[in-house]
Scaffold this motif. Sequence first.
Motif, PDB file in Angstrom:
ATOM      1  N   ARG A  82      44.051  45.431  47.311  1.00 25.34           N
ATOM      2  CA  ARG A  82      42.898  46.331  47.147  1.00 25.34           C
ATOM      3  C   ARG A  82      43.334  47.786  47.282  1.00 25.34           C
ATOM      4  O   ARG A  82      42.869  48.656  46.545  1.00 25.34           O
ATOM      5  CB  ARG A  82      41.791  45.996  48.150  1.00 25.34           C
ATOM      6  CG  ARG A  82      40.960  44.792  47.755  1.00 25.34           C
ATOM      7  CD  ARG A  82      39.705  44.671  48.603  1.00 25.34           C
ATOM      8  NE  ARG A  82      39.990  44.529  50.014  1.00 25.34           N
ATOM      9  CZ  ARG A  82      40.097  43.359  50.642  1.00 25.34           C
ATOM     10  NH1 ARG A  82      39.927  42.222  49.989  1.00 25.34           N
ATOM     11  NH2 ARG A  82      40.357  43.308  51.924  1.00 25.34           N
ATOM     12  N   ALA A  86      39.465  47.576  38.921  1.00 23.00           N
ATOM     13  CA  ALA A  86      39.592  47.360  40.365  1.00 23.00           C
ATOM     14  C   ALA A  86      38.799  46.106  40.741  1.00 23.00           C
ATOM     15  O   ALA A  86      37.811  46.153  41.481  1.00 23.00           O
ATOM     16  CB  ALA A  86      39.109  48.589  41.127  1.00 23.00           C
ATOM     17  N   VAL A  96      36.928  57.373  46.246  1.00 18.93           N
ATOM     18  CA  VAL A  96      37.254  56.475  47.359  1.00 18.93           C
ATOM     19  C   VAL A  96      36.377  56.806  48.566  1.00 18.93           C
ATOM     20  O   VAL A  96      35.838  55.903  49.218  1.00 18.93           O
ATOM     21  CB  VAL A  96      38.751  56.553  47.721  1.00 18.93           C
ATOM     22  CG1 VAL A  96      39.065  55.733  48.967  1.00 18.93           C
ATOM     23  CG2 VAL A  96      39.611  56.079  46.547  1.00 18.93           C
ATOM     24  N   GLU A 151      44.642  49.098  44.121  1.00 20.42           N
ATOM     25  CA  GLU A 151      43.572  49.455  43.182  1.00 20.42           C
ATOM     26  C   GLU A 151      42.967  50.808  43.533  1.00 20.42           C
ATOM     27  O   GLU A 151      42.684  51.634  42.652  1.00 20.42           O
ATOM     28  CB  GLU A 151      42.473  48.388  43.189  1.00 20.42           C
ATOM     29  CG  GLU A 151      42.886  47.070  42.612  1.00 20.42           C
ATOM     30  CD  GLU A 151      41.790  46.017  42.647  1.00 20.42           C
ATOM     31  OE1 GLU A 151      41.996  44.952  42.040  1.00 20.42           O
ATOM     32  OE2 GLU A 151      40.721  46.243  43.264  1.00 20.42           O
ATOM     33  N   LEU A 152      42.786  51.055  44.815  1.00 19.84           N
ATOM     34  CA  LEU A 152      42.176  52.314  45.251  1.00 19.84           C
ATOM     35  C   LEU A 152      43.107  53.505  45.063  1.00 19.84           C
ATOM     36  O   LEU A 152      42.651  54.631  44.866  1.00 19.84           O
ATOM     37  CB  LEU A 152      41.768  52.220  46.722  1.00 19.84           C
ATOM     38  CG  LEU A 152      40.649  51.255  47.062  1.00 19.84           C
ATOM     39  CD1 LEU A 152      40.469  51.172  48.573  1.00 19.84           C
ATOM     40  CD2 LEU A 152      39.361  51.654  46.376  1.00 19.84           C
ATOM     41  N   CYS A 177      38.507  45.107  44.530  1.00 15.46           N
ATOM     42  CA  CYS A 177      37.570  45.998  45.234  1.00 15.46           C
ATOM     43  C   CYS A 177      36.135  45.681  44.818  1.00 15.46           C
ATOM     44  O   CYS A 177      35.228  45.690  45.653  1.00 15.46           O
ATOM     45  CB  CYS A 177      37.907  47.457  44.951  1.00 15.46           C
ATOM     46  SG  CYS A 177      39.446  47.991  45.736  1.00 15.46           S
ATOM     47  N   LEU A 221      33.615  49.605  39.449  1.00 16.46           N
ATOM     48  CA  LEU A 221      34.980  49.270  39.881  1.00 16.46           C
ATOM     49  C   LEU A 221      35.580  48.206  38.964  1.00 16.46           C
ATOM     50  O   LEU A 221      36.729  48.308  38.542  1.00 16.46           O
ATOM     51  CB  LEU A 221      34.968  48.769  41.329  1.00 16.46           C
ATOM     52  CG  LEU A 221      34.710  49.828  42.392  1.00 16.46           C
ATOM     53  CD1 LEU A 221      34.381  49.172  43.728  1.00 16.46           C
ATOM     54  CD2 LEU A 221      35.910  50.761  42.526  1.00 16.46           C
ATOM     55  N   TYR A 243      33.625  54.393  50.412  1.00 14.83           N
ATOM     56  CA  TYR A 243      33.572  54.173  51.862  1.00 14.83           C
ATOM     57  C   TYR A 243      32.170  54.467  52.398  1.00 14.83           C
ATOM     58  O   TYR A 243      31.599  53.677  53.154  1.00 14.83           O
ATOM     59  CB  TYR A 243      34.610  55.058  52.556  1.00 14.83           C
ATOM     60  CG  TYR A 243      34.453  55.099  54.047  1.00 14.83           C
ATOM     61  CD1 TYR A 243      34.897  54.041  54.837  1.00 14.83           C
ATOM     62  CD2 TYR A 243      33.850  56.174  54.681  1.00 14.83           C
ATOM     63  CE1 TYR A 243      34.738  54.061  56.216  1.00 14.83           C
ATOM     64  CE2 TYR A 243      33.679  56.199  56.051  1.00 14.83           C
ATOM     65  CZ  TYR A 243      34.137  55.146  56.809  1.00 14.83           C
ATOM     66  OH  TYR A 243      33.966  55.164  58.167  1.00 14.83           O
TER      67      TYR A 243
END
Length: 113
Positions: free
Chosen positions: A51, A92, A63, A54-55, A95, A87, A67
């Motif tokens: 993950r 991603a 990001v 991906e971020l 994620c 995503l 969060y």
Amino acid sequence: MTPDGDTVTVAAAVDGTLTLDDVRMDPAVLRHQGEVAQRHGNPQLAENLFRAAELAVLEDARVLALYESLRPHRSTGEELDRLAAGLRADGATRCAALVESAATWYRRRGLLR
């Protein structure tokens, strides 16, 4: 980074020559670390590293918004669904699956906005 470009130092951070790009993790390195963790029987760490890979290619602001969106009572179910879809559209997928799982649990526990 020092002028020679080889070392990250506190002095470089203090004098402003160290940037986020100097300490940013490379997605390929994170994926490799995930593969190593997987081979050594640590699937949870492996998934976290995958993950993170991906971020690592997303913009910092995105990001941070992700969060913030995942904090309890900060998002509606529809907002989390759209976040997961975005995503997934950007590749991603791990994620996105995490956000989908969070949305499911937040719905069950009354943690949505």
